[in-house]
Design an enzyme around this catalytic site. Sequence first.
Site, PDB file in Angstrom:
ATOM      1  N   GLY A  13       0.839  -1.214   0.000  1.00  0.00           N
ATOM      2  CA  GLY A  13       0.000   0.000   0.000  1.00  0.00           C
ATOM      3  C   GLY A  13       0.864   1.251   0.000  1.00  0.00           C
ATOM      4  O   GLY A  13       0.494   2.285   0.556  1.00  0.00           O
ATOM      5  N   GLY A  16      -0.242   4.919  -0.944  1.00  0.00           N
ATOM      6  CA  GLY A  16      -1.328   5.542  -0.190  1.00  0.00           C
ATOM      7  C   GLY A  16      -0.879   6.713   0.671  1.00  0.00           C
ATOM      8  O   GLY A  16       0.292   7.105   0.670  1.00  0.00           O
ATOM      9  N   GLN A  17      -1.836   7.246   1.444  1.00  0.00           N
ATOM     10  CA  GLN A  17      -1.575   8.453   2.252  1.00  0.00           C
ATOM     11  C   GLN A  17      -0.409   8.222   3.219  1.00  0.00           C
ATOM     12  O   GLN A  17       0.492   9.040   3.326  1.00  0.00           O
ATOM     13  CB  GLN A  17      -2.833   8.870   3.032  1.00  0.00           C
ATOM     14  N   ILE A  40      -1.136  -1.566  -5.888  1.00  0.00           N
ATOM     15  CA  ILE A  40      -1.823  -1.900  -7.149  1.00  0.00           C
ATOM     16  C   ILE A  40      -1.779  -0.734  -8.120  1.00  0.00           C
ATOM     17  O   ILE A  40      -2.240  -0.822  -9.233  1.00  0.00           O
ATOM     18  CB  ILE A  40      -3.301  -2.325  -6.941  1.00  0.00           C
ATOM     19  N   ARG A  41      -1.275   0.425  -7.661  1.00  0.00           N
ATOM     20  CA  ARG A  41      -1.180   1.590  -8.566  1.00  0.00           C
ATOM     21  C   ARG A  41       0.187   2.241  -8.366  1.00  0.00           C
ATOM     22  O   ARG A  41       0.783   2.127  -7.291  1.00  0.00           O
ATOM     23  CB  ARG A  41      -2.300   2.583  -8.282  1.00  0.00           C
ATOM     24  N   ILE A  56      -2.252  -7.489  -3.256  1.00  0.00           N
ATOM     25  CA  ILE A  56      -1.953  -8.256  -2.047  1.00  0.00           C
ATOM     26  C   ILE A  56      -2.767  -9.554  -1.991  1.00  0.00           C
ATOM     27  O   ILE A  56      -2.451 -10.481  -1.240  1.00  0.00           O
ATOM     28  CB  ILE A  56      -2.160  -7.372  -0.783  1.00  0.00           C
ATOM     29  N   TYR A 144     -15.397  -1.794   7.696  1.00  0.00           N
ATOM     30  CA  TYR A 144     -13.969  -1.473   7.882  1.00  0.00           C
ATOM     31  C   TYR A 144     -13.559  -1.737   9.337  1.00  0.00           C
ATOM     32  O   TYR A 144     -12.547  -2.393   9.598  1.00  0.00           O
ATOM     33  CB  TYR A 144     -13.756  -0.007   7.508  1.00  0.00           C
ATOM     34  N   LYS A 148     -10.903  -4.414  11.000  1.00  0.00           N
ATOM     35  CA  LYS A 148      -9.775  -3.980  11.839  1.00  0.00           C
ATOM     36  C   LYS A 148      -9.775  -4.752  13.170  1.00  0.00           C
ATOM     37  O   LYS A 148      -8.713  -5.111  13.668  1.00  0.00           O
ATOM     38  CB  LYS A 148      -9.840  -2.471  12.083  1.00  0.00           C
TER      39      LYS A 148
HETATM   40  P1  NAD Z   1      -4.816   4.680   1.506  1.00  0.00           P
HETATM   41  O1  NAD Z   1      -6.160   4.305   1.007  1.00  0.00           O
HETATM   42  O2  NAD Z   1      -4.326   6.050   1.279  1.00  0.00           O
HETATM   43  O3  NAD Z   1      -3.719   3.670   0.938  1.00  0.00           O
HETATM   44  C1  NAD Z   1      -3.954   2.297   0.837  1.00  0.00           C
HETATM   45  C2  NAD Z   1      -3.183   1.799  -0.353  1.00  0.00           C
HETATM   46  O4  NAD Z   1      -3.477   0.408  -0.508  1.00  0.00           O
HETATM   47  C3  NAD Z   1      -3.580   2.505  -1.659  1.00  0.00           C
HETATM   48  O5  NAD Z   1      -2.444   3.072  -2.277  1.00  0.00           O
HETATM   49  C4  NAD Z   1      -4.181   1.402  -2.506  1.00  0.00           C
HETATM   50  O6  NAD Z   1      -3.873   1.514  -3.879  1.00  0.00           O
HETATM   51  C5  NAD Z   1      -3.544   0.164  -1.890  1.00  0.00           C
HETATM   52  N1  NAD Z   1      -4.358  -1.049  -2.124  1.00  0.00           N
HETATM   53  C6  NAD Z   1      -5.692  -1.162  -2.076  1.00  0.00           C
HETATM   54  N2  NAD Z   1      -6.059  -2.416  -2.392  1.00  0.00           N
HETATM   55  C7  NAD Z   1      -4.921  -3.105  -2.610  1.00  0.00           C
HETATM   56  C8  NAD Z   1      -4.648  -4.440  -2.979  1.00  0.00           C
HETATM   57  N3  NAD Z   1      -5.630  -5.322  -3.212  1.00  0.00           N
HETATM   58  N4  NAD Z   1      -3.361  -4.825  -3.128  1.00  0.00           N
HETATM   59  C9  NAD Z   1      -2.361  -3.920  -2.920  1.00  0.00           C
HETATM   60  N5  NAD Z   1      -2.550  -2.636  -2.598  1.00  0.00           N
HETATM   61  C10 NAD Z   1      -3.829  -2.244  -2.449  1.00  0.00           C
HETATM   62  O7  NAD Z   1      -4.796   4.315   3.066  1.00  0.00           O
HETATM   63  P2  NAD Z   1      -3.833   4.874   4.207  1.00  0.00           P
HETATM   64  O8  NAD Z   1      -4.523   6.016   4.818  1.00  0.00           O
HETATM   65  O9  NAD Z   1      -2.466   5.032   3.707  1.00  0.00           O
HETATM   66  O10 NAD Z   1      -3.935   3.658   5.240  1.00  0.00           O
HETATM   67  C11 NAD Z   1      -2.930   2.683   5.404  1.00  0.00           C
HETATM   68  C12 NAD Z   1      -3.300   1.819   6.594  1.00  0.00           C
HETATM   69  O11 NAD Z   1      -3.427   2.634   7.766  1.00  0.00           O
HETATM   70  C13 NAD Z   1      -4.629   1.070   6.458  1.00  0.00           C
HETATM   71  O12 NAD Z   1      -4.524  -0.177   7.092  1.00  0.00           O
HETATM   72  C14 NAD Z   1      -5.592   1.945   7.231  1.00  0.00           C
HETATM   73  O13 NAD Z   1      -6.665   1.189   7.731  1.00  0.00           O
HETATM   74  C15 NAD Z   1      -4.703   2.451   8.348  1.00  0.00           C
HETATM   75  N6  NAD Z   1      -5.195   3.698   8.944  1.00  0.00           N
HETATM   76  C16 NAD Z   1      -5.139   4.879   8.251  1.00  0.00           C
HETATM   77  C17 NAD Z   1      -5.608   6.044   8.835  1.00  0.00           C
HETATM   78  C18 NAD Z   1      -5.563   7.370   8.135  1.00  0.00           C
HETATM   79  O14 NAD Z   1      -6.134   8.360   8.636  1.00  0.00           O
HETATM   80  N7  NAD Z   1      -4.883   7.489   6.988  1.00  0.00           N
HETATM   81  C19 NAD Z   1      -6.163   6.001  10.129  1.00  0.00           C
HETATM   82  C20 NAD Z   1      -6.249   4.775  10.779  1.00  0.00           C
HETATM   83  C21 NAD Z   1      -5.740   3.630  10.188  1.00  0.00           C
HETATM   84  C1  AKB Z   2     -10.876   6.440   7.919  1.00  0.00           C
HETATM   85  O1  AKB Z   2     -11.459   7.524   8.120  1.00  0.00           O
HETATM   86  O2  AKB Z   2     -11.416   5.449   7.418  1.00  0.00           O
HETATM   87  C2  AKB Z   2      -9.453   6.324   8.403  1.00  0.00           C
HETATM   88  C3  AKB Z   2      -9.397   5.778   9.787  1.00  0.00           C
HETATM   89  C4  AKB Z   2      -9.582   6.672  10.945  1.00  0.00           C
HETATM   90  O3  AKB Z   2      -9.202   4.608   9.973  1.00  0.00           O
HETATM   91  N1  AKB Z   2      -8.834   7.603   8.299  1.00  0.00           N
END
Ligand code: NAD
Ligand code: AKB
Length: 314
Positions: A13, A16-17, A40-41, A56, A144, A148
């Site tokens: 991932g 991602g963010q 995946i991107r 994944i 979601y 988790k």
């Molecule tokens: P995001 O959506 O920005 O990034 C997730 C990445 O996973 C994306 O780039 C997407 O292309 C990739 N992805 C999706 N499906 C896939 C697959 N089948 N195979 C491979 N890659 C795939 O999410 P994020 O904010 O970077 O979150 C990362 C982790 O942190 C996640 O587990 C999320 O639950 C957790 N999280 C994030 C936040 C937040 O505020 N950003 C808060 C709590 C928990």
């Molecule tokens: C979402 O809003 O889904 C995420 C998180 C808090 O897990 N940023």
Amino acid sequence: MSIDNTKKILVTGAAGQIGIELTAALREKYGTESVMAIDIRETEAAKSGPFKICNILDLNKYKKIVNDNNIGTVYHLAAILSATGEKNPKLCFDVNMNGLQNVLEVAREYNQRIFCPSSIAVFGPDVPKENTPQNVALNPTTVYGLTKVAGELLCDYYVNKYNVDIRGIRYPGLISWKNKPSGGTTDYAVEIYFGAAQNEKYQCFVNEETRLPMMYMPDAIRGTLELMDAPLKSLKYHSNYNLSGMSFSAGELAESIQKVIPNFECTFKPDSRQEIADSWPVTIDDGAAKKDWGWKPKFDIKTMTKDMLKNLRN
Ligand code: NAD
Ligand code: AKB
């Protein structure tokens, strides 16, 4: 714990963010060639070092990447977030559960260390909203959140049954400027800054009173690296450390931006994400993270707003 220097790190991932910032921080710490990124991107940031496209859910391809690159530690970030999950529950369940299981099975076979984030989404509307404890009944109302909770339990199963070293944080909503998030409920707290910096306007999709736990990305990245560096014996928990940064309402966030950009206008038009936000806590008790590995946030809303707007305006 220091990592085995002969083995490499993998970030799933990575586009991602969190992925783009964590990949960059790991490359800074361990060297660009030591950190492989998959997603995946494609993005430019993820490709600024070793990168491969990999779903994944494709166990054979994932295992080949692990095997070919001598991967010893995996930061597993590939997931579907809360708002997208409510629109496509099956996809959310597949990626978050089956994807995690692939990562854990390979970790068991290759004796890897794993970082797997959880979220404040594990909590449902029945927990104390203020200072939500580390140990409390987990009854989330989103698919979601459900993945988790199950993910935390599955990780703990692999820790106890197979001795895999797995660590994780229940991140609050994360705020950052390098990547615009999509698919989450806390996205408004990032989009508002982009709106303010670009055209001094934003229409927020939760109401003004909505108050959620949040954290600035530099704190989240530092916390992640600190948890992974902590001695295993000092950790009472594994995949589910509560972590707190700051907490504010959407209205207070708009006001903090108006202190820097007086003409900024924020309107509030709640949509379906309001219900998700209402089911989550307001503040988090992170006493265990403080005690076990010395967690301490650095940013508050004022310092974060200053830094976000400075970077976005640049
Ligand atoms: P995001 O959506 O920005 O990034 C997730 C990445 O996973 C994306 O780039 C997407 O292309 C990739 N992805 C999706 N499906 C896939 C697959 N089948 N195979 C491979 N890659 C795939 O999410 P994020 O904010 O970077 O979150 C990362 C982790 O942190 C996640 O587990 C999320 O639950 C957790 N999280 C994030 C936040 C937040 O505020 N950003 C808060 C709590 C928990
Ligand atoms: C979402 O809003 O889904 C995420 C998180 C808090 O897990 N940023």
